[in-house]
Scaffold this motif. Structure first.
Motif, PDB file in Angstrom:
ATOM      1  N   ASN A   3       9.832 -25.008   4.417  1.00  0.00           N
ATOM      2  CA  ASN A   3       8.454 -25.265   4.033  1.00  0.00           C
ATOM      3  C   ASN A   3       7.490 -24.333   4.771  1.00  0.00           C
ATOM      4  OD1 ASN A   3       6.437 -26.468   2.623  1.00  0.00           O
ATOM      5  ND2 ASN A   3       6.260 -28.219   3.986  1.00  0.00           N
ATOM      6  N   ALA A   4       7.761 -24.061   6.045  1.00  0.00           N
ATOM      7  CA  ALA A   4       6.898 -23.175   6.835  1.00  0.00           C
ATOM      8  C   ALA A   4       6.947 -21.756   6.293  1.00  0.00           C
ATOM      9  CB  ALA A   4       7.315 -23.209   8.296  1.00  0.00           C
ATOM     10  N   VAL A   5       8.102 -21.310   5.858  1.00  0.00           N
ATOM     11  CA  VAL A   5       8.232 -19.963   5.297  1.00  0.00           C
ATOM     12  C   VAL A   5       7.438 -19.854   4.003  1.00  0.00           C
ATOM     13  CG1 VAL A   5       9.875 -18.309   4.328  1.00  0.00           C
ATOM     14  CG2 VAL A   5      10.464 -19.584   6.389  1.00  0.00           C
ATOM     15  N   ILE A   6       7.514 -20.858   3.174  1.00  0.00           N
ATOM     16  CA  ILE A   6       6.756 -20.869   1.929  1.00  0.00           C
ATOM     17  C   ILE A   6       5.260 -20.887   2.217  1.00  0.00           C
ATOM     18  CG2 ILE A   6       6.241 -22.228  -0.135  1.00  0.00           C
ATOM     19  CD1 ILE A   6       9.204 -23.069  -0.115  1.00  0.00           C
ATOM     20  N   ASP A   7       4.836 -21.645   3.212  1.00  0.00           N
ATOM     21  CA  ASP A   7       3.425 -21.693   3.584  1.00  0.00           C
ATOM     22  C   ASP A   7       2.924 -20.328   4.052  1.00  0.00           C
ATOM     23  OD1 ASP A   7       3.520 -24.350   2.968  1.00  0.00           O
ATOM     24  OD2 ASP A   7       3.475 -25.051   5.058  1.00  0.00           O
ATOM     25  N   VAL A   8       3.733 -19.623   4.820  1.00  0.00           N
ATOM     26  CA  VAL A   8       3.339 -18.298   5.300  1.00  0.00           C
ATOM     27  C   VAL A   8       3.249 -17.318   4.136  1.00  0.00           C
ATOM     28  CG1 VAL A   8       4.082 -16.340   6.713  1.00  0.00           C
ATOM     29  CG2 VAL A   8       4.195 -18.644   7.636  1.00  0.00           C
ATOM     30  N   PHE A   9       4.204 -17.353   3.224  1.00  0.00           N
ATOM     31  CA  PHE A   9       4.142 -16.476   2.054  1.00  0.00           C
ATOM     32  C   PHE A   9       2.924 -16.797   1.189  1.00  0.00           C
ATOM     33  CE2 PHE A   9       8.856 -15.623   2.420  1.00  0.00           C
ATOM     34  CZ  PHE A   9       8.684 -14.303   2.780  1.00  0.00           C
ATOM     35  N   PHE A  10       2.600 -18.065   1.050  1.00  0.00           N
ATOM     36  CA  PHE A  10       1.416 -18.453   0.288  1.00  0.00           C
ATOM     37  C   PHE A  10       0.152 -17.925   0.946  1.00  0.00           C
ATOM     38  CE2 PHE A  10      -2.035 -21.439  -0.669  1.00  0.00           C
ATOM     39  CZ  PHE A  10      -2.051 -21.340  -2.058  1.00  0.00           C
ATOM     40  N   MET A  11       0.081 -18.017   2.268  1.00  0.00           N
ATOM     41  CA  MET A  11      -1.089 -17.532   2.984  1.00  0.00           C
ATOM     42  C   MET A  11      -1.222 -16.015   2.846  1.00  0.00           C
ATOM     43  SD  MET A  11      -2.212 -18.043   6.960  1.00  0.00           S
ATOM     44  CE  MET A  11      -0.739 -17.264   7.577  1.00  0.00           C
ATOM     45  N   ILE A  12      -0.131 -15.290   2.953  1.00  0.00           N
ATOM     46  CA  ILE A  12      -0.173 -13.827   2.809  1.00  0.00           C
ATOM     47  C   ILE A  12      -0.610 -13.459   1.396  1.00  0.00           C
ATOM     48  CG2 ILE A  12       1.267 -11.755   2.752  1.00  0.00           C
ATOM     49  CD1 ILE A  12       2.863 -13.031   5.069  1.00  0.00           C
ATOM     50  N   PHE A  13      -0.075 -14.142   0.393  1.00  0.00           N
ATOM     51  CA  PHE A  13      -0.443 -13.861  -0.987  1.00  0.00           C
ATOM     52  C   PHE A  13      -1.918 -14.141  -1.241  1.00  0.00           C
ATOM     53  CE2 PHE A  13      -1.030 -15.442  -5.347  1.00  0.00           C
ATOM     54  CZ  PHE A  13      -0.707 -14.284  -6.036  1.00  0.00           C
ATOM     55  N   LEU A  15      -4.369 -14.201   0.962  1.00  0.00           N
ATOM     56  CA  LEU A  15      -5.200 -13.252   1.697  1.00  0.00           C
ATOM     57  C   LEU A  15      -5.227 -11.884   1.012  1.00  0.00           C
ATOM     58  CD1 LEU A  15      -4.406 -14.154   5.405  1.00  0.00           C
ATOM     59  CD2 LEU A  15      -6.446 -14.700   4.069  1.00  0.00           C
ATOM     60  N   ALA A  16      -4.103 -11.469   0.448  1.00  0.00           N
ATOM     61  CA  ALA A  16      -4.079 -10.219  -0.302  1.00  0.00           C
ATOM     62  C   ALA A  16      -4.945 -10.323  -1.551  1.00  0.00           C
ATOM     63  CB  ALA A  16      -2.646  -9.863  -0.685  1.00  0.00           C
ATOM     64  N   LEU A  17      -4.872 -11.451  -2.211  1.00  0.00           N
ATOM     65  CA  LEU A  17      -5.715 -11.680  -3.382  1.00  0.00           C
ATOM     66  C   LEU A  17      -7.188 -11.726  -2.992  1.00  0.00           C
ATOM     67  CD1 LEU A  17      -5.393 -12.203  -6.419  1.00  0.00           C
ATOM     68  CD2 LEU A  17      -5.432 -14.627  -5.906  1.00  0.00           C
ATOM     69  N   VAL A  21     -10.376  -9.456  -4.419  1.00  0.00           N
ATOM     70  CA  VAL A  21     -11.583 -10.064  -4.967  1.00  0.00           C
ATOM     71  C   VAL A  21     -12.819  -9.587  -4.206  1.00  0.00           C
ATOM     72  CG1 VAL A  21     -12.787 -12.248  -5.300  1.00  0.00           C
ATOM     73  CG2 VAL A  21     -10.392 -12.050  -5.919  1.00  0.00           C
ATOM     74  N   ILE A  22     -12.705  -9.459  -2.897  1.00  0.00           N
ATOM     75  CA  ILE A  22     -13.832  -8.940  -2.112  1.00  0.00           C
ATOM     76  C   ILE A  22     -14.136  -7.503  -2.513  1.00  0.00           C
ATOM     77  CG2 ILE A  22     -14.519  -8.247   0.218  1.00  0.00           C
ATOM     78  CD1 ILE A  22     -13.220 -10.799   1.238  1.00  0.00           C
ATOM     79  N   ALA A  23     -13.100  -6.710  -2.746  1.00  0.00           N
ATOM     80  CA  ALA A  23     -13.327  -5.337  -3.192  1.00  0.00           C
ATOM     81  C   ALA A  23     -14.030  -5.318  -4.546  1.00  0.00           C
ATOM     82  CB  ALA A  23     -11.995  -4.590  -3.276  1.00  0.00           C
ATOM     83  N   TYR A  24     -13.661  -6.215  -5.439  1.00  0.00           N
ATOM     84  CA  TYR A  24     -14.340  -6.289  -6.734  1.00  0.00           C
ATOM     85  C   TYR A  24     -15.786  -6.738  -6.567  1.00  0.00           C
ATOM     86  CZ  TYR A  24     -15.698  -7.675 -11.380  1.00  0.00           C
ATOM     87  OH  TYR A  24     -16.378  -7.802 -12.557  1.00  0.00           O
ATOM     88  N   GLY A  25     -16.027  -7.685  -5.669  1.00  0.00           N
ATOM     89  CA  GLY A  25     -17.392  -8.133  -5.417  1.00  0.00           C
ATOM     90  C   GLY A  25     -18.260  -7.012  -4.868  1.00  0.00           C
TER      91      GLY A  25
END
Length: 59
Positions: A3-13, A15-17, A21-25
């Motif tokens: 579960n911790a590994v999935i949480d870290v991958f979700f956070m990285i994904f 943050l990349a997204l 979005v900030i670049a588009y803004g």
């Protein structure tokens, strides 16, 4: 552990997204002269990324 590994991958994904979005803004603010739209896009995306990451880490 799993579960911790999935949480870290979700956070990285998310943050990349968020970076995309900030670049588009910023593009909206600079190129299109749409200050309100760019700021609203950035603020809404920051709030949604923070909220989703908090909910994932709480569970």
């Amino acid at each position: 552990m799993n579960n911790a590994v999935i949480d870290v991958f979700f956070m990285i994904f998310t943050l990349a997204l968020l970076c995309k979005v900030i670049a588009y803004g910023l593009y909206e603010i600079k190129s299109e002269n749409n200050f309100f739209g760019g700021v609203c896009t950035i603020v809404f995306s920051i709030v949604s990324v923070v909220f989703s990451n908090v909910m994932v880490w709480i569970n």
